[in-house]
Design an enzyme around this catalytic site. Sequence first.
Site, PDB file in Angstrom:
ATOM      1  N   CYS A   1      -3.235  -2.898   2.688  1.00  0.00           N
ATOM      2  CA  CYS A   1      -2.178  -2.264   1.903  1.00  0.00           C
ATOM      3  C   CYS A   1      -1.553  -3.405   1.099  1.00  0.00           C
ATOM      4  CB  CYS A   1      -1.170  -1.544   2.802  1.00  0.00           C
ATOM      5  SG  CYS A   1      -0.387  -2.582   4.037  1.00  0.00           S
TER       6      CYS A   1
ATOM      7  N   GLN B   1       0.895  -5.304   6.760  1.00  0.00           N
ATOM      8  CA  GLN B   1       1.775  -5.402   7.923  1.00  0.00           C
ATOM      9  C   GLN B   1       1.987  -4.053   8.592  1.00  0.00           C
ATOM     10  OE1 GLN B   1       5.332  -7.287   6.473  1.00  0.00           O
ATOM     11  NE2 GLN B   1       4.408  -9.315   6.546  1.00  0.00           N
TER      12      GLN B   1
END
Length: 131
Positions: free
Chosen positions: A71, A75
């Site tokens: 992404c 995270q």
Amino acid sequence: MARSISYISASQLLSLKTRRPNFAIVDVRDDERSYDGHIAGSLHFASDTYLDKLPNLVLQVQGKDTLVFHCALSQVRGPKCAWRLFEYLAETTQEAGIKDIMVLERGFNGWEAAGKPLCRCRDNPCKAQLV
């Protein structure tokens, strides 16, 4: 089937192409893909609709043995989607042939900050090749 999820750096991802060409990059960012660009050759499965499209992802990556998720920062969305695939494969009887599930360290932002190549096409899957 994959036994766990590991992390891979941007440099390792570039070298993966020569060592194991049978992989796919899965971009789970939402709208930012359309204006930030993406990693060449990546598939787009936005995190906000990811669960609904998980069976489609498995079909689209038939023949691939390694999937690398990311992404923006890898995270939250990237690792979460990687784990959801891991769980899905554990629960289904469908033979997917996926041996390794990985997450790109520092995500797309880290990839871009490291000066790695970007693509700005609107194709999904992206038809450009990872350099």
